[in-house]
Design a protein around this motif. Structure first.
Motif, PDB file in Angstrom:
ATOM      1  N   MET A 116       0.812  -1.213   0.000  1.00 36.46           N
ATOM      2  CA  MET A 116       0.000   0.000   0.000  1.00 36.46           C
ATOM      3  C   MET A 116       0.850   1.270   0.000  1.00 36.46           C
ATOM      4  N   GLU A 117       1.918   1.286   0.793  1.00 36.54           N
ATOM      5  CA  GLU A 117       2.773   2.473   0.857  1.00 36.54           C
ATOM      6  C   GLU A 117       3.461   2.725  -0.481  1.00 36.54           C
ATOM      7  N   VAL A 118       3.875   1.641  -1.121  1.00 37.80           N
ATOM      8  CA  VAL A 118       4.532   1.777  -2.427  1.00 37.80           C
ATOM      9  C   VAL A 118       3.536   2.298  -3.458  1.00 37.80           C
ATOM     10  N   LEU A 119       2.317   1.783  -3.435  1.00 38.78           N
ATOM     11  CA  LEU A 119       1.296   2.244  -4.375  1.00 38.78           C
ATOM     12  C   LEU A 119       0.984   3.726  -4.168  1.00 38.78           C
ATOM     13  N   GLU A 120       0.931   4.152  -2.922  1.00 40.99           N
ATOM     14  CA  GLU A 120       0.686   5.572  -2.638  1.00 40.99           C
ATOM     15  C   GLU A 120       1.836   6.425  -3.159  1.00 40.99           C
ATOM     16  N   ALA A 121       3.060   5.939  -2.985  1.00 37.37           N
ATOM     17  CA  ALA A 121       4.230   6.672  -3.460  1.00 37.37           C
ATOM     18  C   ALA A 121       4.231   6.759  -4.988  1.00 37.37           C
ATOM     19  N   LEU A 122       3.833   5.677  -5.644  1.00 41.06           N
ATOM     20  CA  LEU A 122       3.776   5.675  -7.107  1.00 41.06           C
ATOM     21  C   LEU A 122       2.724   6.662  -7.611  1.00 41.06           C
ATOM     22  N   LYS A 123       1.592   6.721  -6.927  1.00 42.21           N
ATOM     23  CA  LYS A 123       0.560   7.684  -7.290  1.00 42.21           C
ATOM     24  C   LYS A 123       1.099   9.108  -7.184  1.00 42.21           C
ATOM     25  N   GLY A 124       1.970   9.322  -6.188  1.00 40.51           N
ATOM     26  CA  GLY A 124       2.508  10.654  -5.959  1.00 40.51           C
ATOM     27  C   GLY A 124       3.459  11.143  -7.036  1.00 40.51           C
ATOM     28  N   ILE A 125       4.108  10.226  -7.758  1.00 39.22           N
ATOM     29  CA  ILE A 125       5.079  10.644  -8.776  1.00 39.22           C
ATOM     30  C   ILE A 125       4.536  10.479 -10.198  1.00 39.22           C
ATOM     31  N   ARG A 126       3.279  10.076 -10.320  1.00 44.16           N
ATOM     32  CA  ARG A 126       2.706   9.886 -11.651  1.00 44.16           C
ATOM     33  C   ARG A 126       2.550  11.207 -12.405  1.00 44.16           C
ATOM     34  N   GLU A 127       2.247  12.286 -11.708  1.00 47.81           N
ATOM     35  CA  GLU A 127       2.113  13.584 -12.370  1.00 47.81           C
ATOM     36  C   GLU A 127       3.452  14.038 -12.940  1.00 47.81           C
ATOM     37  N   LYS A 128       4.512  13.797 -12.189  1.00 42.81           N
ATOM     38  CA  LYS A 128       5.857  14.134 -12.660  1.00 42.81           C
ATOM     39  C   LYS A 128       6.210  13.302 -13.892  1.00 42.81           C
ATOM     40  N   ALA A 129       5.801  12.034 -13.872  1.00 44.80           N
ATOM     41  CA  ALA A 129       6.067  11.156 -15.007  1.00 44.80           C
ATOM     42  C   ALA A 129       5.296  11.618 -16.242  1.00 44.80           C
ATOM     43  N   LYS A 130       4.056  12.023 -16.034  1.00 45.41           N
ATOM     44  CA  LYS A 130       3.237  12.529 -17.143  1.00 45.41           C
ATOM     45  C   LYS A 130       3.871  13.781 -17.738  1.00 45.41           C
ATOM     46  N   GLN A 131       4.378  14.637 -16.864  1.00 46.34           N
ATOM     47  CA  GLN A 131       5.040  15.860 -17.326  1.00 46.34           C
ATOM     48  C   GLN A 131       6.234  15.508 -18.204  1.00 46.34           C
ATOM     49  N   ALA A 132       6.980  14.481 -17.804  1.00 43.75           N
ATOM     50  CA  ALA A 132       8.147  14.058 -18.582  1.00 43.75           C
ATOM     51  C   ALA A 132       7.727  13.500 -19.938  1.00 43.75           C
ATOM     52  N   ALA A 133       6.659  12.709 -19.936  1.00 44.04           N
ATOM     53  CA  ALA A 133       6.195  12.104 -21.182  1.00 44.04           C
ATOM     54  C   ALA A 133       5.623  13.140 -22.148  1.00 44.04           C
ATOM     55  N   MET A 134       5.161  14.264 -21.618  1.00 47.35           N
ATOM     56  CA  MET A 134       4.529  15.290 -22.448  1.00 47.35           C
ATOM     57  C   MET A 134       5.507  16.361 -22.930  1.00 47.35           C
ATOM     58  N   ILE A 135       6.795  16.196 -22.653  1.00 48.12           N
ATOM     59  CA  ILE A 135       7.771  17.168 -23.156  1.00 48.12           C
ATOM     60  C   ILE A 135       7.719  17.163 -24.692  1.00 48.12           C
ATOM     61  N   PRO A 136       7.445  18.284 -25.317  1.00 52.20           N
ATOM     62  CA  PRO A 136       7.248  18.301 -26.773  1.00 52.20           C
ATOM     63  C   PRO A 136       8.557  18.192 -27.555  1.00 52.20           C
ATOM     64  N   PHE A 137       8.411  17.878 -28.836  1.00 53.67           N
ATOM     65  CA  PHE A 137       9.558  17.922 -29.742  1.00 53.67           C
ATOM     66  C   PHE A 137      10.020  19.372 -29.858  1.00 53.67           C
ATOM     67  N   SER A 138      11.276  19.549 -30.195  1.00 55.05           N
ATOM     68  CA  SER A 138      11.757  20.893 -30.509  1.00 55.05           C
ATOM     69  C   SER A 138      11.127  21.325 -31.829  1.00 55.05           C
ATOM     70  N   ALA A 139      11.050  22.601 -32.049  1.00 53.33           N
ATOM     71  CA  ALA A 139      10.476  23.100 -33.297  1.00 53.33           C
ATOM     72  C   ALA A 139      11.487  22.989 -34.433  1.00 53.33           C
ATOM     73  N   MET A 140      11.035  22.535 -35.562  1.00 55.12           N
ATOM     74  CA  MET A 140      11.895  22.490 -36.748  1.00 55.12           C
ATOM     75  C   MET A 140      12.297  23.914 -37.119  1.00 55.12           C
ATOM     76  N   THR A 141      13.531  24.094 -37.547  1.00 54.52           N
ATOM     77  CA  THR A 141      13.990  25.423 -37.926  1.00 54.52           C
ATOM     78  C   THR A 141      13.739  25.683 -39.409  1.00 54.52           C
ATOM     79  N   GLU A 142      13.770  26.949 -39.776  1.00 54.38           N
ATOM     80  CA  GLU A 142      13.597  27.329 -41.175  1.00 54.38           C
ATOM     81  C   GLU A 142      14.695  26.718 -42.034  1.00 54.38           C
ATOM     82  N   GLU A 143      15.914  26.671 -41.497  1.00 53.21           N
ATOM     83  CA  GLU A 143      17.051  26.102 -42.230  1.00 53.21           C
ATOM     84  C   GLU A 143      16.843  24.612 -42.488  1.00 53.21           C
TER      85      GLU A 143
END
Length: 271
Positions: free
Chosen positions: A226-253
């Motif tokens: 139970m404690e591990v599951l609670e801890a995992l729930k606590g870091i899921r938002e951080k993980a989502k933030q990492a997964a949602m990091i966008p691609f860099s924008a393509m340059t004109e060049e």
């Protein structure tokens, strides 16, 4: 009476003076406000995230091949990624997609603001999302815009070594294996009644005669502490933030170089 030299000799040198404080603990409202501001600041910053590689059918991390071409992880977050690449993959010259979209639900996806040239108002209805739109598809049925999944994972070893020390990594599921990931999630829900973040998942690459390789997912063990599951729930938002990091924008060049390369006349074959 002491001389000046005697006074200087008697004075302590190189010591740090620690001032005692009588301040009490911060009030609850202050603690909540600081915690919220810390979270907001964290959301604005993009941490450096390492990614797994599946190049040439070899599963590796930080250029180190994984034993038996597999790794045991906990999948904390999975996001949908649609990306239209207009140049061939070159490991020595990574070029971002021309247009891309990201979502944690897969619903109402639309081009990200980092897209160099948005192709449609929404992914639904975009001509590049139609079957047969990929001119380079061997079967002639492929989509030009690739629909993939990006998983934010931590090593299963974090369960014994400490979740607080676990480093989040990204595993990108190739378009040829998104079906395998979807089937895995559905099977977990139907048979084990579990979401992916509550089990240890084995990710394994297996050779395939048609696709070069496929990614396989299987349950190694369920997490019941139970404690591990609670801890995992606590870091899921951080993980989502990492997964949602966008691609860099393509340059004109970059766009200009790709366009000019495509406009060059095809070289005549030598017999």
């Amino acid at each position: 009476m002491k001389t000046r030299a005697q006074k200087e000799a008697a004075e302590p040198k190189g010591e740090v003076v620690v001032r005692k404080t009588t301040a009490v603990a911060l009030p609850a409202e202050w603690q909540q406000e600081l915690a919220q501001e810390a979270k907001d600041a964290s959301m604005l910053e993009q941490p450096e995230i390492q990614s797994f590689s599946t190049r040439a059918g070899v599963l590796s991390y930080n250029s180190n091949p994984m034993p038996d071409n597999q790794v045991d992880v906990i999948v904390l977050s999975a996001v949908f990624v649609n990306a239209l690449f207009i140049s061939k993959f070159d490991p020595n010259n990574i070029v971002p997609p021309l247009c891309f979209a990201m979502s944690d639900t897969g619903e109402e996806m639309q081009p990200h603001e980092n897209s160099f040239k948005m192709q449609h108002e929404e992914c639904a209805g975009c001509p590049h999302a139609e079957w047969g739109s990929d001119e380079n598809s061997p079967s002639g049925r492929g989509k030009a815009c690739k629909e993939t999944r990006r998983l934010a994972v931590i090593p299963a070893s974090a369960l014994t070594e400490g979740l607080d020390k676990a480093q989040i990594a990204i595993f990108s599921v190739p378009v040829t294996s998104t079906g395998a990931w979807g089937n895995y999630v559905h099977t977990l829900a139907a048979t084990a009644k579990r979401p992916p973040w509550s089990v240890v998942t084995r990710i394994k690459l297996k050779p395939d005669p048609k696709k070069q390789f496929v990614v396989m997912f299987e349950v190694v063990d369920a997490i019941n502490d139970m404690e591990v599951l609670e801890a995992l729930k606590g870091i899921r938002e951080k993980a989502k933030q990492a997964a949602m990091i966008p691609f860099s924008a393509m340059t004109e060049e970059q766009f200009k170089a790709i366009t000019e390369e495509k406009e060059k006349p095809a070289k005549k074959r030598k017999f």
